[in-house]
Design a protein around this motif. Structure first.
Motif, PDB file in Angstrom:
ATOM      1  N   UNK A 126       9.673  -0.840  35.944  1.00  0.00           N
ATOM      2  CA  UNK A 126      10.015  -0.554  34.432  1.00  0.00           C
ATOM      3  C   UNK A 126       9.041  -0.504  33.281  1.00  0.00           C
ATOM      4  N   UNK A 127       8.295  -1.462  33.435  1.00  0.00           N
ATOM      5  CA  UNK A 127       7.177  -1.639  32.231  1.00  0.00           C
ATOM      6  C   UNK A 127       6.231  -0.387  32.446  1.00  0.00           C
ATOM      7  N   UNK A 128       5.933  -0.068  33.508  1.00  0.00           N
ATOM      8  CA  UNK A 128       5.063   1.056  33.874  1.00  0.00           C
ATOM      9  C   UNK A 128       5.526   2.264  33.378  1.00  0.00           C
ATOM     10  N   UNK A 129       6.503   2.600  33.669  1.00  0.00           N
ATOM     11  CA  UNK A 129       7.277   4.026  33.436  1.00  0.00           C
ATOM     12  C   UNK A 129       7.617   4.031  31.748  1.00  0.00           C
ATOM     13  N   UNK A 130       7.730   2.830  31.329  1.00  0.00           N
ATOM     14  CA  UNK A 130       7.718   2.712  29.959  1.00  0.00           C
ATOM     15  C   UNK A 130       6.712   3.184  28.891  1.00  0.00           C
ATOM     16  N   UNK A 131       5.641   3.021  29.528  1.00  0.00           N
ATOM     17  CA  UNK A 131       4.310   3.515  29.019  1.00  0.00           C
ATOM     18  C   UNK A 131       4.063   4.931  29.409  1.00  0.00           C
ATOM     19  N   UNK A 132       4.206   4.895  30.722  1.00  0.00           N
ATOM     20  CA  UNK A 132       3.808   6.373  31.121  1.00  0.00           C
ATOM     21  C   UNK A 132       4.551   7.581  30.689  1.00  0.00           C
ATOM     22  N   UNK A 133       6.038   7.192  30.706  1.00  0.00           N
ATOM     23  CA  UNK A 133       6.780   8.442  30.263  1.00  0.00           C
ATOM     24  C   UNK A 133       7.736   8.417  29.196  1.00  0.00           C
ATOM     25  N   UNK A 134       8.186   7.295  28.997  1.00  0.00           N
ATOM     26  CA  UNK A 134       9.554   6.974  28.011  1.00  0.00           C
ATOM     27  C   UNK A 134       8.625   6.793  26.622  1.00  0.00           C
ATOM     28  N   UNK A 135       7.288   6.374  26.575  1.00  0.00           N
ATOM     29  CA  UNK A 135       6.755   6.361  25.340  1.00  0.00           C
ATOM     30  C   UNK A 135       6.657   7.796  24.607  1.00  0.00           C
ATOM     31  N   UNK A 136       6.224   8.883  25.565  1.00  0.00           N
ATOM     32  CA  UNK A 136       6.283  10.460  24.850  1.00  0.00           C
ATOM     33  C   UNK A 136       7.310  10.883  24.598  1.00  0.00           C
ATOM     34  N   UNK A 137       8.637  10.459  25.376  1.00  0.00           N
ATOM     35  CA  UNK A 137      10.154  11.016  24.680  1.00  0.00           C
ATOM     36  C   UNK A 137      10.397  10.017  23.587  1.00  0.00           C
TER      37      UNK A 137
END
Length: 326
Positions: free
Chosen positions: A169-180
């Motif tokens: 969850x931490x990884x996808x928070x930076x990888x994808x959620x940050x740009x949304x």
């Protein structure tokens, strides 16, 4: 100019996204016509333009309704997204993206990396023209750092035992959620929304991005390769272990570890056996439940934003993303 059919049911957004595409093309200023055509083809590669769409919708939260500025800033976000995709493909050595050959596969890694870097520069060129303050540009820069850090973290964690939901969850928070989150933030802050409204827009975007990536990872196990534009189970084959597999590993560590110990030597039969284990342990259903939770959180933040027609579109769009099959 044709935009993804996904937007045909949203005429106003469809019209604005055509303008977004035009702004991006107008900022591709390369003398070499062949290279310019190659980069323009990447821009035309058939993406859904979700991030600029969220930025445009959130630009209606505040009282400053400057459509030209909203379109330009949405264009900068899509350019940033395209740059990260090109670099993603180099890291993953992916041969296709959206059903078409990737830049590094058609040419080489060096060409693709420089093309991605060029699009990063275009992103900030557009921001410098239209962003209302240097602090907002700085915020974009910090967000980009988090996105790239997420990509580096994913690269570093390849073929590592998939045991931690928290790390995923931490990884996808930076990888994808940050740009949304950044897309919703930029739309809200540039429309002069209040600090509370901007914070809610950011939170909404973050939760949407989390649900989107989890759903995307689920599709890697159960999607249609032709529709997805890439082979199914690519992530597992490349050592990127996502939520369905993490849940399966928790329930049946011996069986999963036996397969994953082969690392980059997985056969077609190994991948099939991995999918059987995931289905048996209900890894996909458990991951879907997490995606639903994030979608629910996003809609709770949306409900607290000022009333307007944009909210109905955001609500419908966010629910659609969870149910998508491509």
């Amino acid at each position: 100019m044709e935009i993804h059919p996904f937007w045909h049911g949203y005429p106003e957004l469809n019209h604005q996204l055509i303008k977004v595409d035009q702004v991006i093309h107008s900022h591709i200023r390369i003398k070499d016509k062949k290279i310019k055509a190659i980069i323009n083809e990447v821009i035309q590669s058939g993406g859904k333009l979700l991030r600029p769409a969220y930025a445009l919708l959130c630009s209606k939260i505040g009282s400053d309704q400057d459509q030209d500025k909203a379109v330009a800033l949405a264009a900068s976000l899509e350019t940033l997204h395209l740059a990260t995709l090109i670099h993603d493909d180099v890291i993953d050595q992916a041969s296709t993206r959206r059903g078409k050959a990737t830049l590094h596969d058609l040419y080489d890694n060096k060409f693709a990396i420089y093309a991605g870097d060029y699009l990063f520069s275009v992103c900030f060129s557009i921001l410098s023209e239209y962003s209302s303050s240097l602090s907002n540009i700085a915020y974009n820069s910090k967000s980009m750092q988090k996105i790239l850090a997420g990509e580096l973290e994913q690269l570093h964690s390849r073929f590592q035992p998939p045991t931690s939901v928290k790390n995923y969850l931490s990884r996808i928070s930076g990888k994808t959620a940050q740009l949304f989150a950044l897309s919703c933030f930029v739309g809200a802050v540039e429309s002069k929304a209040s600090k509370q409204e901007v914070r809610r827009a950011w939170n909404m975007g973050h939760y949407i991005g989390m649900a989107y990536q989890i759903t995307d990872d689920i599709l890697d196990y159960q999607g249609d390769g032709d529709k997805l534009g890439k082979p199914v189970m690519t992530d597992a084959e490349q050592g990127v272990y996502t939520l369905p597999l993490i849940y399966a590993m928790k329930d049946d560590p011996t069986a999963i570890a036996k397969i994953l110990n082969k690392k980059d030597q997985l056969s077609k039969q190994d991948l099939e056996q991995l999918l059987i284990c995931i289905e048996r342990t209900q890894g996909i259903e458990k991951a879907q439940n997490i995606a639903r939770r994030y979608t629910k959180k996003a809609l709770q933040q949306l409900a607290k934003l000022p009333d307007g027609d944009y909210k109905d579109t955001l609500h419908e769009l966010t629910n659609q993303l969870l149910k998508r099959t491509t």
